[in-house]
Design an enzyme around this catalytic site. Structure first.
Site, PDB file in Angstrom:
ATOM      1  N   ASP A  13      -1.683   6.877   6.296  1.00 21.04           N
ATOM      2  CA  ASP A  13      -2.558   5.980   5.800  1.00 21.04           C
ATOM      3  C   ASP A  13      -2.922   4.854   7.183  1.00 21.04           C
ATOM      4  O   ASP A  13      -2.091   4.144   7.220  1.00 21.04           O
ATOM      5  CB  ASP A  13      -2.181   5.259   4.518  1.00 21.04           C
ATOM      6  CG  ASP A  13      -3.090   4.266   4.187  1.00 21.04           C
ATOM      7  OD1 ASP A  13      -4.316   4.000   4.650  1.00 21.04           O
ATOM      8  OD2 ASP A  13      -3.103   3.545   2.975  1.00 21.04           O
ATOM      9  N   TRP A  59       0.819  -1.200  -0.041  1.00 13.86           N
ATOM     10  CA  TRP A  59       0.172  -0.021   0.018  1.00 13.86           C
ATOM     11  C   TRP A  59       0.913   1.124   0.095  1.00 13.86           C
ATOM     12  O   TRP A  59       0.365   2.332  -0.964  1.00 13.86           O
ATOM     13  CB  TRP A  59      -0.884  -0.153   1.171  1.00 13.86           C
ATOM     14  CG  TRP A  59      -1.901  -0.992   1.088  1.00 13.86           C
ATOM     15  CD1 TRP A  59      -2.446  -2.049   1.724  1.00 13.86           C
ATOM     16  CD2 TRP A  59      -3.124  -1.055  -0.202  1.00 13.86           C
ATOM     17  NE1 TRP A  59      -3.408  -2.805   1.226  1.00 13.86           N
ATOM     18  CE2 TRP A  59      -3.772  -2.197   0.002  1.00 13.86           C
ATOM     19  CE3 TRP A  59      -3.246  -0.131  -1.272  1.00 13.86           C
ATOM     20  CZ2 TRP A  59      -5.126  -2.294  -0.698  1.00 13.86           C
ATOM     21  CZ3 TRP A  59      -4.454  -0.378  -2.022  1.00 13.86           C
ATOM     22  CH2 TRP A  59      -5.240  -1.618  -1.904  1.00 13.86           C
ATOM     23  N   LYS A  77     -12.342  -1.511   6.606  1.00 13.62           N
ATOM     24  CA  LYS A  77     -11.554  -2.199   7.610  1.00 13.62           C
ATOM     25  C   LYS A  77     -12.078  -2.333   9.145  1.00 13.62           C
ATOM     26  O   LYS A  77     -12.407  -3.235   9.639  1.00 13.62           O
ATOM     27  CB  LYS A  77     -10.256  -1.946   7.319  1.00 13.62           C
ATOM     28  CG  LYS A  77      -9.729  -2.742   6.167  1.00 13.62           C
ATOM     29  CD  LYS A  77      -8.592  -1.997   5.436  1.00 13.62           C
ATOM     30  CE  LYS A  77      -8.513  -2.483   3.978  1.00 13.62           C
ATOM     31  NZ  LYS A  77      -7.754  -1.838   2.996  1.00 13.62           N
TER      32      LYS A  77
HETATM   33  C1  LIG Z   1      -7.345  -1.358   1.775  1.00 15.42           C
HETATM   34  C2  LIG Z   1      -6.259  -0.473   2.244  1.00 15.42           C
HETATM   35  C3  LIG Z   1      -6.182   0.719   1.117  1.00 15.42           C
HETATM   36  C4  LIG Z   1      -6.955   0.716  -0.092  1.00 15.42           C
HETATM   37  O1  LIG Z   1      -8.005   1.182   0.458  1.00 15.42           O
HETATM   38  P1  LIG Z   1      -9.388   1.413  -0.694  1.00 15.42           P
HETATM   39  O2  LIG Z   1     -10.421   2.125   0.173  1.00 15.42           O
HETATM   40  O3  LIG Z   1      -9.689   0.121  -1.280  1.00 15.42           O
HETATM   41  O4  LIG Z   1      -8.897   2.502  -1.767  1.00 15.42           O
HETATM   42  C5  LIG Z   1      -4.907   1.665   1.215  1.00 15.42           C
HETATM   43  N1  LIG Z   1      -4.057   1.625   2.345  1.00 15.42           N
HETATM   44  C6  LIG Z   1      -4.426   0.541   3.176  1.00 15.42           C
HETATM   45  C7  LIG Z   1      -3.347   0.619   4.238  1.00 15.42           C
HETATM   46  C8  LIG Z   1      -5.285  -0.427   3.136  1.00 15.42           C
HETATM   47  O5  LIG Z   1      -5.388  -1.390   4.121  1.00 15.42           O
END
Ligand SMILES: *Cc1c(COP(=O)(O)O)cnc(C)c1O
Length: 359
Positions: free
Chosen positions: A169, A99, A193
């Site tokens: 993030d 990511w 999540k």
């Molecule tokens: C799942 C995830 C993403 C992507 O998220 P989307 O909402 O599908 O764009 C980005 N960064 C991390 C750390 C993730 O776990």
């Protein structure tokens, strides 16, 4: 009944789903579903502001931060962050896995100003790399991924970046720990999540960063425009925001972030302790970098991995297959996963291992 170990979209707390079901067709005697309401109505306005209030309370968000409900997932933030925060300098990224690499790729598309400050690529991302003590002062921000969903690593200490804004993030460990918002300048997370269904992206941004963006950036991509309009510049993902409010109420009843951290530590420790003593199953991640929310593990070979995944599925333990880029298994233990789910998983691992040894 199943225990769903999916990395995302992930399981939601049962009481939240039952309440949503009760309120689905008629929200608080309005005769309407939340899905059918105008986003400008006072009844929806209450939901919108209640969600913000709960977030502020649970994450202890200081007054000089803005809470935004956006769309496009965490992935759109890979573009919005550099578009809004980069001024004339360089931008720094710490490369800790798939990511963060994607965040780097998107930033690079906007210009030749991306600095990789540290990387654990040479360690197959099985640890968080050592973070420099000092950073070049021409950086407009530094970006980290607090929890690496695919590799199962997490920061335990947040880098100190001084005057340089720190962007995180936090998609896969927001509200599962007791990070201090004031240690960051911008936090973003896709909701699916740990805070609700897919469709809402949460951004918490320090207000002083809002005026960095050039007027020429498309309106939908400007944090300042969303902030000025209280996340109602266009139609927000209203139902997702409502679901988020139910999850936050559930978390508040649970005792908030620090109670959840204790519970998550207990769940993760049970599984890691089992893996560390098992002759058959193991965690590939360096102990000091292990995630509480995403726990990848392997058996002795790919064939046994496959057999275990099929065996577990029969016991109602689903979505344990590891990410396609790393293989093996992965158990995601987000806030909604009860301790009983982890105990059931350990029971299944133990039984599988014993049966295998008796063959
Ligand atoms: C799942 C995830 C993403 C992507 O998220 P989307 O909402 O599908 O764009 C980005 N960064 C991390 C750390 C993730 O776990």
């Amino acid at each position: 009944m199943v225990y769903n170990f999916s990395a995302g979209p992930a399981m939601l707390p049962k009481p939240v789903l039952l309440r949503a079901q009760q309120e689905l067709g008629d929200y608080q005697n309005s005769g309407m579903s939340v899905m059918e309401m105008s986003h400008r109505s006072s009844i929806y306005d209450n939901i919108h502001h209640q969600t913000k209030k709960l977030l502020k309370e649970l994450m202890m968000i200081p007054d000089d931060y803005e809470i935004l409900f956006l769309q496009g997932g965490a992935s759109l933030q890979f573009t919005m962050v550099p578009l809004n925060l980069r001024q004339t300098g360089k931008v720094g990224y710490i490369d800790t896995g798939v990511w963060s690499k994607k965040a780097i790729t998107e930033a690079k598309k906007l210009g030749n100003y991306v600095n990789i400050l540290a990387s654990s690529q040479d360690k197959s991302y099985q640890e968080i790399p050592p973070i420099p003590e000092n950073f070049p002062d021409d950086l407009d921000y530094i970006h980290v991924t607090t929890n690496n969903t695919i590799e199962g690593t997490a920061y335990t200490k947040i880098p100190k970046t001084g005057k340089i804004p720190l962007v995180a993030d936090m998609s896969s460990n927001i509200l599962s720990n007791d990070y201090h918002v004031s240690d960051f300048d911008l936090i973003y997370a896709g909701a699916q999540k740990n805070i609700g269904p897919a469709g809402v992206t949460l951004v918490v941004i320090k207000k002083e960063l809002l005026n960095r963006c050039s007027e020429s950036v498309p309106s939908m991509m400007q944090y300042a425009i969303h902030a000025k309009n209280d996340s109602l510049y266009n139609t927000p993902p209203t139902y997702g925001i409502y679901m988020m409010s139910l999850v936050l109420e559930w978390l508040k009843d649970f005792g908030g972030q620090s109670a959840m951290l204790t519970y998550n530590q207990k769940k993760a420790a049970l599984l890691y302790d089992y893996l560390d003593q098992s002759p058959m199953f193991s965690s590939p991640v360096k102990p000091s970098s292990r995630s509480l929310t995403n726990i990848p593990f392997v058996s002795t070979n790919a064939d046994n991995d496959k057999k275990f995944i099929a065996y577990a599925e029969k016991q109602g333990l689903i979505n344990l297959k590891g990410h396609r880029s790393v293989g093996g298994m992965r158990a995601s233990l987000y806030n909604a996963m009860p301790l009983e789910g982890v105990q059931a998983l350990i029971q299944a691992l133990d039984t599988f291992e014993k049966e295998y040894n008796n063959q």
